[in-house]
Write a protein that holds these residues in place. Structure first.
Motif, short mmCIF file in Angstrom:
data_model
loop_
_atom_site.label_atom_id
_atom_site.label_comp_id
_atom_site.label_asym_id
_atom_site.label_seq_id
_atom_site.Cartn_x
_atom_site.Cartn_y
_atom_site.Cartn_z
N GLY A 47 53.30 44.90 59.37
CA GLY A 47 54.23 44.74 58.26
C GLY A 47 53.99 43.54 57.38
O GLY A 47 54.83 43.20 56.56
N TYR A 48 52.83 42.90 57.49
CA TYR A 48 52.54 41.67 56.74
C TYR A 48 51.06 41.61 56.40
O TYR A 48 50.21 41.98 57.21
CB TYR A 48 52.91 40.44 57.56
N ALA A 49 50.77 41.09 55.20
CA ALA A 49 49.38 40.81 54.83
C ALA A 49 49.35 39.66 53.84
O ALA A 49 50.30 39.45 53.07
CB ALA A 49 48.71 42.03 54.23
N ARG A 50 48.24 38.93 53.87
CA ARG A 50 48.01 37.85 52.92
C ARG A 50 46.62 38.05 52.31
O ARG A 50 45.64 38.20 53.03
CB ARG A 50 48.08 36.49 53.61
N ALA A 51 46.59 38.07 50.96
CA ALA A 51 45.34 38.22 50.23
C ALA A 51 45.17 37.04 49.29
O ALA A 51 46.16 36.47 48.82
CB ALA A 51 45.32 39.53 49.46
N VAL A 52 43.92 36.68 49.01
CA VAL A 52 43.64 35.51 48.17
C VAL A 52 42.62 35.85 47.09
O VAL A 52 41.86 36.80 47.21
CB VAL A 52 43.13 34.32 49.02
N LYS A 53 42.62 35.01 46.05
CA LYS A 53 41.68 35.12 44.96
C LYS A 53 41.66 33.81 44.20
O LYS A 53 42.69 33.20 43.98
CB LYS A 53 42.11 36.25 44.00
N THR A 54 40.47 33.38 43.79
CA THR A 54 40.35 32.19 42.95
C THR A 54 40.15 32.65 41.51
O THR A 54 39.32 33.52 41.23
CB THR A 54 39.16 31.32 43.42
N SER A 111 47.06 43.07 40.79
CA SER A 111 46.07 43.62 41.72
C SER A 111 46.06 42.86 43.04
O SER A 111 45.91 43.46 44.11
CB SER A 111 44.68 43.61 41.09
N LEU A 112 46.20 41.55 42.97
CA LEU A 112 46.26 40.75 44.19
C LEU A 112 47.48 41.13 45.02
O LEU A 112 47.38 41.35 46.24
CB LEU A 112 46.29 39.26 43.82
N ALA A 113 48.64 41.24 44.37
CA ALA A 113 49.87 41.61 45.08
C ALA A 113 49.80 43.03 45.63
O ALA A 113 50.20 43.29 46.77
CB ALA A 113 51.07 41.47 44.13
N ASP A 114 49.26 43.96 44.85
CA ASP A 114 49.15 45.36 45.28
C ASP A 114 48.19 45.47 46.47
O ASP A 114 48.44 46.24 47.40
CB ASP A 114 48.68 46.22 44.11
N THR A 115 47.12 44.69 46.46
CA THR A 115 46.19 44.69 47.59
C THR A 115 46.86 44.18 48.85
O THR A 115 46.69 44.76 49.93
CB THR A 115 44.95 43.82 47.25
N ALA A 116 47.64 43.11 48.72
CA ALA A 116 48.36 42.58 49.88
C ALA A 116 49.36 43.61 50.40
O ALA A 116 49.43 43.85 51.62
CB ALA A 116 49.06 41.27 49.52
N CYS A 117 50.10 44.24 49.51
CA CYS A 117 51.09 45.24 49.94
C CYS A 117 50.41 46.45 50.57
O CYS A 117 50.86 46.96 51.60
CB CYS A 117 51.95 45.67 48.76
N GLY A 118 49.33 46.91 49.97
CA GLY A 118 48.60 48.04 50.54
C GLY A 118 48.07 47.73 51.93
O GLY A 118 48.06 48.58 52.82
N SER A 119 47.65 46.49 52.13
CA SER A 119 47.16 46.08 53.44
C SER A 119 48.30 46.01 54.45
O SER A 119 48.14 46.43 55.61
CB SER A 119 46.45 44.73 53.33
N ALA A 120 49.45 45.49 54.04
CA ALA A 120 50.62 45.48 54.94
C ALA A 120 51.02 46.90 55.32
O ALA A 120 51.37 47.17 56.47
CB ALA A 120 51.78 44.74 54.27
N MET A 121 50.93 47.82 54.37
CA MET A 121 51.22 49.23 54.66
C MET A 121 50.21 49.80 55.65
O MET A 121 50.57 50.54 56.55
CB MET A 121 51.18 50.07 53.38
N THR A 142 47.44 33.12 46.18
CA THR A 142 47.71 33.78 47.44
C THR A 142 48.86 34.76 47.24
O THR A 142 49.89 34.39 46.67
CB THR A 142 48.12 32.76 48.53
N ALA A 143 48.65 35.99 47.68
CA ALA A 143 49.73 36.98 47.67
C ALA A 143 50.12 37.27 49.10
O ALA A 143 49.27 37.64 49.92
CB ALA A 143 49.28 38.27 46.98
N GLU A 144 51.39 37.07 49.40
CA GLU A 144 51.92 37.42 50.71
C GLU A 144 52.82 38.63 50.55
O GLU A 144 53.71 38.63 49.68
CB GLU A 144 52.70 36.26 51.31
N ALA A 145 52.58 39.63 51.38
CA ALA A 145 53.35 40.88 51.31
C ALA A 145 54.06 41.11 52.63
O ALA A 145 53.48 40.90 53.71
CB ALA A 145 52.43 42.05 51.00
N ARG A 146 55.32 41.54 52.51
CA ARG A 146 56.13 41.85 53.69
C ARG A 146 56.83 43.18 53.47
O ARG A 146 57.35 43.43 52.38
CB ARG A 146 57.17 40.77 53.93
#
Length: 136
Positions: free
Chosen positions: A30-37, A56-66, A93-97
């Motif tokens: 239920g959680y993911a963290r993605a990063v990008k510079t 895109s960063l946020a969507d990637t984090a959410c997709g990974s949490a899913m 950093t995008a954190e998704a829950r």
């Protein structure tokens, strides 16, 4: 579910994310963290990062949490707010829950922050689970 193996799989198979320089750093239930510079190529005509970078960063984090649930899923809706702009060289950093995990519809929240905690964007994402297990 081997979350480290899933994280590596998602990074290796996300050609869009690779092009943008997005990398999933952490993945657990239920959680993911993605990063990008932020790079010069990310800037729009007014010389700030294009909104698609944050999204895109946020969507990637959410997709990974899913994906942590072991089934494929797709974004079906999102409400996203851009709060301020980052600069070249800033590490985002995008954190998704997961907020609510239903049988077919799930709702997640993502927060995009900078290195010192500044909040750049927030979003609520709705995903539909597909009838397909993730095979690693």
């Amino acid at each position: 579910m081997d979350y480290e193996q899933l994280r590596v799989f998602r990074n290796d198979n996300n050609t869009f994310g690779k092009r943008l320089g997005i990398y999933v750093e952490e993945l657990r239930p239920g959680y993911a963290r993605a990063v990008k510079t932020v790079t010069e190529e990310d800037l729009n005509p007014v010389q700030v990062p294009h909104g698609g970078i944050y999204f895109s960063l946020a969507d990637t984090a959410c997709g990974s949490a899913m994906a942590s649930y072991g089934t494929a899923a797709v974004t079906i809706n999102c409400s996203f707010s851009f709060l301020q702009s980052a600069g070249i060289g800033n590490r985002l950093t995008a954190e998704a829950r997961v907020l609510q995990a239903g049988k077919s519809i799930c709702v997640l929240e993502a927060r995009v922050t900078g290195e010192t905690g500044e909040l750049y964007a927030v979003g609520t994402f709705t995903f539909r689970r597909l009838d397909r297990r993730i095979e690693l």
